[in-house]
Design a protein around this motif. Sequence first.
Motif, PDB file in Angstrom:
ATOM      1  N   ASP A 100     -40.557 -25.026  15.339  1.00 27.68           N
ATOM      2  CA  ASP A 100     -41.349 -26.142  16.768  1.00 27.68           C
ATOM      3  C   ASP A 100     -39.792 -27.412  16.525  1.00 27.68           C
ATOM      4  OD1 ASP A 100     -43.034 -26.738  15.536  1.00 27.68           O
ATOM      5  OD2 ASP A 100     -44.115 -26.105  17.449  1.00 27.68           O
ATOM      6  N   GLN A 101     -40.401 -27.789  15.071  1.00 27.73           N
ATOM      7  CA  GLN A 101     -39.948 -29.164  15.446  1.00 27.73           C
ATOM      8  C   GLN A 101     -38.647 -29.803  15.661  1.00 27.73           C
ATOM      9  OE1 GLN A 101     -42.330 -31.768  15.161  1.00 27.73           O
ATOM     10  NE2 GLN A 101     -43.262 -30.327  16.094  1.00 27.73           N
ATOM     11  N   VAL A 102     -37.958 -28.645  15.575  1.00 24.04           N
ATOM     12  CA  VAL A 102     -36.269 -28.134  16.086  1.00 24.04           C
ATOM     13  C   VAL A 102     -36.258 -28.978  17.371  1.00 24.04           C
ATOM     14  CG1 VAL A 102     -34.053 -27.046  16.557  1.00 24.04           C
ATOM     15  CG2 VAL A 102     -35.643 -26.581  14.083  1.00 24.04           C
ATOM     16  N   LEU A 103     -37.093 -28.597  18.460  1.00 24.49           N
ATOM     17  CA  LEU A 103     -36.940 -28.842  19.813  1.00 24.49           C
ATOM     18  C   LEU A 103     -37.639 -29.723  19.890  1.00 24.49           C
ATOM     19  CD1 LEU A 103     -36.366 -27.803  22.435  1.00 24.49           C
ATOM     20  CD2 LEU A 103     -38.516 -27.002  22.954  1.00 24.49           C
ATOM     21  N   MET A 104     -38.651 -30.135  19.268  1.00 21.65           N
ATOM     22  CA  MET A 104     -39.101 -31.301  19.686  1.00 21.65           C
ATOM     23  C   MET A 104     -39.155 -32.845  19.747  1.00 21.65           C
ATOM     24  SD  MET A 104     -42.021 -29.369  21.240  1.00 21.65           S
ATOM     25  CE  MET A 104     -42.719 -28.551  21.298  1.00 21.65           C
ATOM     26  N   ARG A 160     -35.690 -32.531  18.563  1.00 21.54           N
ATOM     27  CA  ARG A 160     -34.076 -32.603  18.467  1.00 21.54           C
ATOM     28  C   ARG A 160     -33.648 -32.718  17.199  1.00 21.54           C
ATOM     29  NH1 ARG A 160     -38.124 -34.529  22.457  1.00 21.54           N
ATOM     30  NH2 ARG A 160     -36.362 -36.686  23.090  1.00 21.54           N
TER      31      ARG A 160
END
Lengths: 333, 333
Positions: free
Chosen positions: B261-265, B267
């Motif tokens: 989810d760090q991909v989103l958090m 970017r």
Amino acid sequence: MQNRFWRIARRPEGTDFSSALELVEAPLGPLAEGEIRIRNSHLSMDAGTRLWLTDREDGYQPPLPLGIPMTGLVLGEVTESRAAGFAPGDLVRAFGQWGEVSTVDAVMSGALKLDPTVPDRRAWFGPLGMNGWTALWGIERTGAAKPGERVLVSAAAGATGVLAVQIAGLLGCEAWGLAGGAAKCAFLTGELRIAGAINYKAGDVGAQLDAAGGFDVYFDNVGGGLLDQVLTRMNHYGRIAVCGLLADYTGGTRTTPREFDQVLMRRLRIEGFFSPDFMHEGPALTERLRRWHEAGDLVMPYDVTTGLENTLTAYARLFTGGNIGKVIVELEP
Amino acid sequence: MQNRFWRIARRPEGTDFSSALELVEAPLGPLAEGEIRIRNSHLSMDAGTRLWLTDREDGYQPPLPLGIPMTGLVLGEVTESRAAGFAPGDLVRAFGQWGEVSTVDAVMSGALKLDPTVPDRRAWFGPLGMNGWTALWGIERTGAAKPGERVLVSAAAGATGVLAVQIAGLLGCEAWGLAGGAAKCAFLTGELRIAGAINYKAGDVGAQLDAAGGFDVYFDNVGGGLLDQVLTRMNHYGRIAVCGLLADYTGGTRTTPREFDQVLMRRLRIEGFFSPDFMHEGPALTERLRRWHEAGDLVMPYDVTTGLENTLTAYARLFTGGNIGKVIVELEP
């Protein structure tokens, strides 16, 4: 003067928002320099705000502290202003508070004066709002969708998804949607006339995806197990634009892709994006969205709940898949 | 004339290659039109080839069938040619066979005539070879590293890693390496003089990464648990160039990032790449690499094993972390 608003009392568990948020009343103080006061006519319900309620330090931004009003996008008229460029009567959109009234710093809240001639002001939340920006950016920039490519969108009946599939079509792509339930799929293929819809609640999603064929772009609002199903069906050099991870927001689970190695095997690109990062391009995005919207090519169904006291019911629908289109709370004047 | 070569008898388990590959002898047939015959002087050991030995349909390419010679990059002189542009005596590199002799279609094998004046022909496997292309492409294109940015490379003491950290430095970045063991780290900071090295086999990797500070680019050869450690330490808008997933190749595990989810958090952008995709840019890449190499700014230690019969020992070292630099098998003339 008193204001009724939703206060964050505790961190919510799952979708039990009524234990976490409480409707309270407090007097409005005087405006500080740079602030405006907005009489909220509509509140925008957005799944992403769920992250702000969670006590997790590695999210988009630090969690909202307990005890303050819940924050979200609002529409309404300015009633009082101590900020340059804003006057009583102006229609504005801003990151305000879930209450009858929002009191915000005009700059910090991203307050924007809106053209009041747009027939349905709710469009400023949907096609002309953050959902529109997000959908256009995610399809065109992050997803780098090119005409003729096949684009799949998850949560395709949600506010952003509805716009994303339509925009993919407007950009010359073949648009497909993943949605939960036959009614949503019928809406997507019937009313929006997209190429195909896959009901992930019915039968074998993998088989349905296999039948649909490979995709070049996946606009993902959900994450979770669906992402794995899609990873193994992406075309080589495909792009996955990660807009949200709805599957993670309330269940206490985290998206951990088991098919991650397809990134290497298929040379995929996975990229997260987030609308505040491209606020500066907002006016240009809005102009394009407005042209499509006014031509009737970019439509949005609204899922409207009336009354501030019913806000939490509307909010929960985002996480239980109860809505088609944009979830809005309309306040009684 | 007879040829000795390694034949794929069974699918290997883990790093037990001696049960899977067997050294056999067979007569050489006549050349077909378009083919060349190469007397192999060197075999390149590459971790990526491990995937071809696995019975998995969703890899880079279909698995190599059982019963055929093991395929890999070779260097050597042409002894016989029925292909235009190749004559006996030419020094070439090609995807050939792990044997005394390679018989290949000149086009299908990507056979390339090499400049025989390069003092150490092994450079055609390392800095001037596929490892060089991969390192340069991954740092500059997929990783989009910009001067002043902080670049982290895993398996930094491996053939591609050694080049990637040096290239990051040559492009004006601050280069860091992740490697297993004090000797490798000492090599990276001592001989290669990169900014810092993290020994993932010693102590708390997370704490070492925290002390190092955030990274803008992660050139990943490994995947696995290290990827999670790095995901939470990437700077916003960071890029992860996925070159390999060494952690998956022999252990029967698969990289499933828990911190996805760090991909989103944050970017982040995660993208896989693979050298055959940019073969057409090979000459331009080689020219730049050669300039750095001849100036002494791009060096490579070679881990050399002598004798065809010792090939499997050399190959296994790729997966047990036994090597610093490029693993090569040198054949006796």
